[in-house]
Scaffold this motif. Sequence first.
Motif, PDB file in Angstrom:
ATOM      1  N   PHE A 133       6.236   4.304  10.897  1.00  0.00           N
ATOM      2  CA  PHE A 133       6.151   4.587   9.468  1.00  0.00           C
ATOM      3  C   PHE A 133       5.655   3.345   8.739  1.00  0.00           C
ATOM      4  CE2 PHE A 133       8.601   4.105   5.452  1.00  0.00           C
ATOM      5  CZ  PHE A 133       8.102   5.195   4.738  1.00  0.00           C
ATOM      6  N   LYS A 134       4.627   3.509   7.902  1.00  0.00           N
ATOM      7  CA  LYS A 134       4.048   2.375   7.177  1.00  0.00           C
ATOM      8  C   LYS A 134       3.833   2.769   5.721  1.00  0.00           C
ATOM      9  CE  LYS A 134       1.859  -1.620   7.034  1.00  0.00           C
ATOM     10  NZ  LYS A 134       2.745  -2.673   6.615  1.00  0.00           N
ATOM     11  N   ILE A 135       4.505   2.051   4.801  1.00  0.00           N
ATOM     12  CA  ILE A 135       4.277   2.269   3.373  1.00  0.00           C
ATOM     13  C   ILE A 135       2.961   1.585   3.019  1.00  0.00           C
ATOM     14  CG2 ILE A 135       5.106   1.802   1.028  1.00  0.00           C
ATOM     15  CD1 ILE A 135       7.981   1.888   2.216  1.00  0.00           C
ATOM     16  N   ILE A 136       2.011   2.357   2.490  1.00  0.00           N
ATOM     17  CA  ILE A 136       0.698   1.776   2.200  1.00  0.00           C
ATOM     18  C   ILE A 136       0.536   1.387   0.735  1.00  0.00           C
ATOM     19  CG2 ILE A 136      -0.551   2.694   4.177  1.00  0.00           C
ATOM     20  CD1 ILE A 136      -1.437   5.051   2.529  1.00  0.00           C
ATOM     21  N   SER A 137       1.302   2.002  -0.157  1.00  0.00           N
ATOM     22  CA  SER A 137       1.310   1.589  -1.560  1.00  0.00           C
ATOM     23  C   SER A 137       2.487   2.244  -2.267  1.00  0.00           C
ATOM     24  CB  SER A 137      -0.007   1.963  -2.266  1.00  0.00           C
ATOM     25  OG  SER A 137      -0.116   3.361  -2.407  1.00  0.00           O
ATOM     26  N   HIS A 138       2.786   1.740  -3.451  1.00  0.00           N
ATOM     27  CA  HIS A 138       3.861   2.321  -4.247  1.00  0.00           C
ATOM     28  C   HIS A 138       3.646   1.958  -5.701  1.00  0.00           C
ATOM     29  CE1 HIS A 138       5.931  -1.570  -4.781  1.00  0.00           C
ATOM     30  NE2 HIS A 138       5.506  -1.822  -3.559  1.00  0.00           N
ATOM     31  N   ASP A 139       4.208   2.768  -6.590  1.00  0.00           N
ATOM     32  CA  ASP A 139       4.194   2.435  -8.006  1.00  0.00           C
ATOM     33  C   ASP A 139       5.419   3.052  -8.665  1.00  0.00           C
ATOM     34  OD1 ASP A 139       3.350   5.166  -9.017  1.00  0.00           O
ATOM     35  OD2 ASP A 139       1.564   4.651  -7.880  1.00  0.00           O
ATOM     36  N   TYR A 140       5.625   2.673  -9.905  1.00  0.00           N
ATOM     37  CA  TYR A 140       6.800   3.122 -10.643  1.00  0.00           C
ATOM     38  C   TYR A 140       6.382   3.414 -12.076  1.00  0.00           C
ATOM     39  CZ  TYR A 140      11.551   3.235 -12.474  1.00  0.00           C
ATOM     40  OH  TYR A 140      12.725   3.624 -13.065  1.00  0.00           O
ATOM     41  N   LYS A 141       6.684   4.634 -12.538  1.00  0.00           N
ATOM     42  CA  LYS A 141       6.318   5.004 -13.894  1.00  0.00           C
ATOM     43  C   LYS A 141       7.332   6.007 -14.431  1.00  0.00           C
ATOM     44  CE  LYS A 141       2.487   7.477 -15.333  1.00  0.00           C
ATOM     45  NZ  LYS A 141       1.065   7.778 -15.259  1.00  0.00           N
ATOM     46  N   GLU A 142       7.872   5.714 -15.597  1.00  0.00           N
ATOM     47  CA  GLU A 142       8.765   6.631 -16.308  1.00  0.00           C
ATOM     48  C   GLU A 142       9.900   7.177 -15.429  1.00  0.00           C
ATOM     49  OE1 GLU A 142       6.180   9.561 -18.071  1.00  0.00           O
ATOM     50  OE2 GLU A 142       5.116   8.046 -19.221  1.00  0.00           O
ATOM     51  N   GLY A 143      10.548   6.261 -14.703  1.00  0.00           N
ATOM     52  CA  GLY A 143      11.706   6.650 -13.903  1.00  0.00           C
ATOM     53  C   GLY A 143      11.398   7.271 -12.547  1.00  0.00           C
ATOM     54  N   ILE A 144      10.116   7.289 -12.186  1.00  0.00           N
ATOM     55  CA  ILE A 144       9.717   7.866 -10.892  1.00  0.00           C
ATOM     56  C   ILE A 144       9.083   6.790 -10.020  1.00  0.00           C
ATOM     57  CG2 ILE A 144       8.228   9.546  -9.716  1.00  0.00           C
ATOM     58  CD1 ILE A 144      10.553  10.852 -11.219  1.00  0.00           C
ATOM     59  N   PHE A 145       9.675   6.609  -8.847  1.00  0.00           N
ATOM     60  CA  PHE A 145       9.137   5.699  -7.833  1.00  0.00           C
ATOM     61  C   PHE A 145       8.335   6.543  -6.862  1.00  0.00           C
ATOM     62  CE2 PHE A 145       9.880   3.998  -3.471  1.00  0.00           C
ATOM     63  CZ  PHE A 145       9.044   2.901  -3.574  1.00  0.00           C
ATOM     64  N   ARG A 146       7.050   6.258  -6.736  1.00  0.00           N
ATOM     65  CA  ARG A 146       6.170   6.967  -5.796  1.00  0.00           C
ATOM     66  C   ARG A 146       5.806   6.039  -4.655  1.00  0.00           C
ATOM     67  NH1 ARG A 146       1.247  10.374  -7.927  1.00  0.00           N
ATOM     68  NH2 ARG A 146       2.988  11.848  -8.052  1.00  0.00           N
ATOM     69  N   MET A 147       6.018   6.526  -3.444  1.00  0.00           N
ATOM     70  CA  MET A 147       5.551   5.773  -2.277  1.00  0.00           C
ATOM     71  C   MET A 147       4.527   6.606  -1.523  1.00  0.00           C
ATOM     72  SD  MET A 147       8.333   5.829   0.841  1.00  0.00           S
ATOM     73  CE  MET A 147       9.827   5.622  -0.076  1.00  0.00           C
ATOM     74  N   ARG A 148       3.488   5.920  -1.078  1.00  0.00           N
ATOM     75  CA  ARG A 148       2.473   6.541  -0.232  1.00  0.00           C
ATOM     76  C   ARG A 148       2.624   5.910   1.147  1.00  0.00           C
ATOM     77  NH1 ARG A 148       0.930   5.055  -4.882  1.00  0.00           N
ATOM     78  NH2 ARG A 148       0.230   6.540  -6.444  1.00  0.00           N
TER      79      ARG A 148
END
Length: 154
Positions: A133-148
């Motif tokens: 498993f490899k996290i390639i990017s992530h961001d955070y906006k308006e209470g939501i953490f998104r991981m790709r």
Amino acid sequence: MENIELNNHNKQEYPPMHTCEHVVNRTMVNLFGCGRAVSAHIERKKSKLDFALPECPSDEQIQEIEKTVNEVLRQNLPISMEFITQEEAMGRFDMKRLPEGASETVRVVHVGDYDECLCIGAHVENTSEIGVFKIISHDYKEGIFRMRFKLVSE
């Protein structure tokens, strides 16, 4: 239970990535005390999961997510199924995601003793089939953490 009837499934997942999603969800619940993903887009090449979190995880926490998921995958955990009634599932699982008109019988997918959740998707038989498993990017906006993330060979 005899003559188990489940709803038809309208999607064909890539079993290694879909099974990995279960491990990522449990890892996030364990590390952050959050709920399972509020949104998911799971594909063969790369996937993304969104989690409701009060703040963006630090770089160290991102590394901890990746490390923990990979430690679980390396445990060669068996994937098993259990069939129960919706009534039996209440109180044990979040029933909000069950589609309207869902069958009375539901399927619980177990990833060893690490995770269990209601799921009708396709899975591998053992976490040893998933890869790394490899996290390639992530961001955070308006209470939501998104991981790709993606899966890579050892």
